[in-house]
Design a protein around this motif. Structure first.
Motif, short mmCIF file in Angstrom:
data_model
loop_
_atom_site.label_atom_id
_atom_site.label_comp_id
_atom_site.label_asym_id
_atom_site.label_seq_id
_atom_site.Cartn_x
_atom_site.Cartn_y
_atom_site.Cartn_z
N PHE A 14 32.64 -13.62 26.46
CA PHE A 14 31.59 -14.39 25.80
C PHE A 14 31.69 -14.21 24.30
O PHE A 14 32.27 -13.25 23.79
CB PHE A 14 30.19 -14.03 26.32
CG PHE A 14 29.82 -12.57 26.25
CD1 PHE A 14 29.30 -12.01 25.09
CD2 PHE A 14 29.96 -11.75 27.37
CE1 PHE A 14 28.93 -10.67 25.03
CE2 PHE A 14 29.60 -10.41 27.33
CZ PHE A 14 29.08 -9.86 26.15
N LEU A 15 31.11 -15.18 23.60
CA LEU A 15 31.18 -15.22 22.15
C LEU A 15 29.79 -15.03 21.57
O LEU A 15 28.84 -15.67 22.00
CB LEU A 15 31.74 -16.58 21.71
CG LEU A 15 32.00 -16.80 20.23
CD1 LEU A 15 33.08 -15.84 19.72
CD2 LEU A 15 32.42 -18.25 19.98
N ARG A 16 29.66 -14.14 20.60
CA ARG A 16 28.40 -13.90 19.90
C ARG A 16 28.57 -14.40 18.46
O ARG A 16 29.54 -14.04 17.79
CB ARG A 16 28.02 -12.42 19.89
CG ARG A 16 27.87 -11.78 21.27
CD ARG A 16 26.75 -12.41 22.10
NE ARG A 16 25.51 -12.54 21.37
CZ ARG A 16 24.64 -11.55 21.16
NH1 ARG A 16 24.89 -10.35 21.64
NH2 ARG A 16 23.52 -11.77 20.48
N THR A 17 27.62 -15.21 17.99
CA THR A 17 27.72 -15.83 16.67
C THR A 17 26.48 -15.53 15.85
O THR A 17 25.35 -15.68 16.34
CB THR A 17 27.89 -17.36 16.79
OG1 THR A 17 29.03 -17.64 17.62
CG2 THR A 17 28.10 -18.00 15.43
N ASP A 18 26.68 -15.13 14.61
CA ASP A 18 25.58 -14.89 13.68
C ASP A 18 24.87 -16.21 13.39
O ASP A 18 25.49 -17.17 12.94
CB ASP A 18 26.14 -14.29 12.38
CG ASP A 18 25.05 -13.87 11.40
OD1 ASP A 18 23.90 -14.33 11.54
OD2 ASP A 18 25.37 -13.09 10.49
#
Length: 650
Positions: free
Chosen positions: A581-585
């Motif tokens: 999974f990708l976490r984005t600010d």
């Protein structure tokens, strides 16, 4: 919200309050009361509007809120104002919690203050103390059978020491979490004792019946919580000469929230502990609050109305205090405890992510992420001003509460797959390295849950016994993999005491008659401070686990992409062993972290074809944050080591 009818009622109520309330300066109180009163009045009317004493009960409720506000200290009122301005403060990635038993970690509250350096060494800044209120020693249920809601058990200390601890924590920028058991009391509670003596007022605080007619009607649809040790949902009380509802244990009497006096009493208790310095209150067994014939008596609509009322009332008196919903229920029901709408139906800001926890353990047993990926696709959406409490282990057993349809879509038969998981974690399955115990086995259905410490379930106990270095390595990797995911998933990460130094199952509970029939105590042992000291000794198991977790926590706090603003994107990949999974600010889209976790005991390839649409791996390598190593591309794929969770950045 202004609404004429409800505010006319409010004006009448204010005129009827005790005269001494008018002698205080209550500007912020009246502002918040006015802002929340429409919701409070509407909810109270939905639940109790047909009662002749409705107006009198409303006056009692508002008086309770006012009196507790007057008792609230200036520092706590100042904190309330700051948190009203920064209302998303708890969504920050900086919060990492630990749940522990006061007496088992540090003897008592005073001793706990001396142990705070250990927590801060790890990076913990949210302390959840398991229940510390007065309970009968012989029937305490781990602190959940409360005899006196306003007093601390003498073994732990005093309410003054709770306040001293709260003040110390605030100086260290740490949060205090306390439990309030909202569903039931001990049968030794004053209310229960007075009910036994025949006082009708207090018999109405519970569900009591002269014969079995009504209990039998309830039992037709109510499941059993502890079928092996506490079958049925009613107990005959000889002293009272009546049947009483006891969903959990025969010494825990369920409260009757159809009586508004019970709700007002509980709101008073909640605000009492808010005034003692609790930043967060964990409300226990909230799914059970409303009992209705013909239902399971869980997750009823009225239970949510009660929680909304509790939250609105807390917003008036102690708006800086958050609620945790202890609702270990089906995935489709969990998110409802956040509320239905961010403004009009607030309930609890925080809820246990029990589905994620059980899916993680499925990955450990199957050595793949098939069901984990499938289950996360259907994880309920939370509200904007709410967050998950992500955990690997806690004081309780592990329930396998994922959705049956997700199990089928993953290619498994739900009944057989749960049987496999129970057998795996209790060491019955061939080749299993887990050392758990079956808990709450139901001979009628074959259902069971699982007890055991994280380290023992992850294979460390078996590995240490066999003195197998490879098995020890794999167990440590599994422990770190699971913690890496709760730290990166989005929400507050909650550690359990002992897990950071690899504490194993303890059979000491078998010597205690009050505990030996409840094997959850295998995971509630006394903290081993000698093992904790080994975290400073290079190469020990304790040092390898503790230092790696400490580094992860430090890194997490620096990654704004890990703040919880619905900024997680599940990435579908063609390798069933991987969760990606990708976490984005949310404030800077260039700040992002790709989390790749391998549940298999062998290294796995991740094809870059599925990542390129996200603009990932445009270069020949990405940096793994915790190790500092570069993950390089080879034949349009990258290799993810066995039992490792990578936090990757460009």
């Amino acid at each position: 919200m202004y609404e004429q009818a409800s505010h006319a009622v409010l004006n009448d109520i204010l005129r009827e309050l005790k005269p001494e309330i008018g002698n205080f300066r209550l500007r912020h109180f009246y502002t918040r009361l006015g802002a929340n009163f429409y919701a409070i009045h509407s909810l109270f009317h939905l639940l109790y509007g047909d009662r002749l004493d409705f107006k009198m009960q409303m006056v009692s409720l508002v008086e309770t809120l006012a009196v507790r506000y007057m008792e609230r200290s200036p520092p706590l009122r100042k904190s309330d104002l700051a948190r009203e301005r920064d209302y998303n403060w708890f969504l920050s990635q900086k919060w990492v919690g630990m749940a522990l038993y006061c007496d088992r970690f540090a003897e008592d509250l005073r001793g706990l203050r001396t142990k705070l350096p250990y927590l801060q060494d790890l990076g913990i800044n949210m302390l959840h103390i398991m229940p510390i209120l007065d309970c009968p020693p012989e029937h305490a249920d781990g602190g959940y059978a409360v005899r006196d809601f306003f007093n601390v058990d003498a073994r732990y200390g005093t309410t003054e020491e709770v306040e001293a601890l709260a003040a110390t924590l605030k100086k260290r920028d740490m949060l205090l979490v306390l439990d309030v058991v909202v569903n039931h009391t001990s049968n030794a509670h004053d209310w229960a004792q007075r009910a036994r003596r025949g006082e009708k007022k207090f018999q109405d605080y519970y569900f009591v019946f002269d014969d079995r007619e009504m209990p039998d009607t309830f039992e037709e649809t109510m499941p059993e919580v502890f079928p092996a040790t506490a079958p049925g949902n009613f107990t005959w009380d000889e002293a009272m000469g009546k049947w009483v509802m006891t969903v959990f244990n025969n010494y825990q009497w369920d409260l009757n929230y159809r009586n508004p006096a019970v709700l007002i009493e509980m709101i008073d208790i909640i605000l009492f502990w808010a005034n003692k310095g609790a930043d967060i209150l964990r409300l226990d067994a909230v799914a059970f609050l409303w009992k209705k014939i013909g239902s399971t008596c869980q997750n009823e609509r009225e239970a949510h109305l009660l929680l909304q009322l509790m939250k609105d009332c807390c917003q008036v008196t102690a708006p800086g205090v958050l609620f945790i919903a202890e609702a270990i229920v089906a995935p489709s029901e969990v998110a409802k405890y956040f509320g239905e709408d961010a403004i009009n139906a607030k309930e609890c800001e925080i809820a246990y992510n029990a589905t994620f926890m059980s899916l993680l353990w499925d990955g450990v047993a199957t050595k793949n992420a098939v069901l984990l990926n499938q289950g996360l696709k259907h994880l309920p959406t939370k509200l904007e001003r709410a967050t998950w409490l992500n955990y690997v282990r806690c004081h309780d057993d592990i329930g396998l509460g994922f959705d049956d349809n997700d199990v089928r879509l993953s290619g498994y038969d739900p009944v057989q797959h749960r049987r496999f998981l129970i057998d795996y974690f209790t060491g019955r399955f061939p080749g299993s390295v887990a050392r758990g115990l079956p808990f709450g086995e139901n001979p009628k259905t074959g259902d069971s849950r699982i007890s055991g410490s994280l380290a023992s379930l992850a294979g460390l106990e078996a590995a240490l016994e066999s003195e197998d270095p490879t098995a020890i390595d794999d167990a440590i990797k599994t422990i770190l993999l699971l913690h890496s995911l709760i730290l990166s998933f989005g929400g507050i990460a909650l550690f359990y005491y002992g897990d950071a130094i690899g504490m194993l199952n303890s059979l000491a509970y078998l010597a205690d008659p009050a505990q030996r029939d409840d094997n959850r105590w295998v995971n509630r042992s006394y903290f081993d401070w000698q093992k904790a000291a080994l975290r400073q000794q290079s190469g020990t198991v304790e040092q390898r686990i503790f230092s790696a977790l400490k580094k992860m926590i430090t890194m997490r706090k620096e990654l704004s992409a890990f703040a919880d603003f619905d900024n997680r994107q599940l990435v579908s990949v063609d390798n069933p062993n991987l969760l990606v999974f990708l976490r984005t600010d949310m404030h800077n889209a260039r700040n992002r972290v790709l989390v790749v976790s391998n549940f298999n005991t062998k290294a796995q390839l991740l094809s870059l074809g599925t990542l390129r649409p996200y603009g990932l791996f445009q270069q020949e390598a990405m940096k793994e944050l915790c190790s500092g190593e570069r993950i390089t591309v080879d034949n349009d794929a990258v290799t993810i080591p066995a039992l490792v969770s990578c936090w990757l950045v460009d």
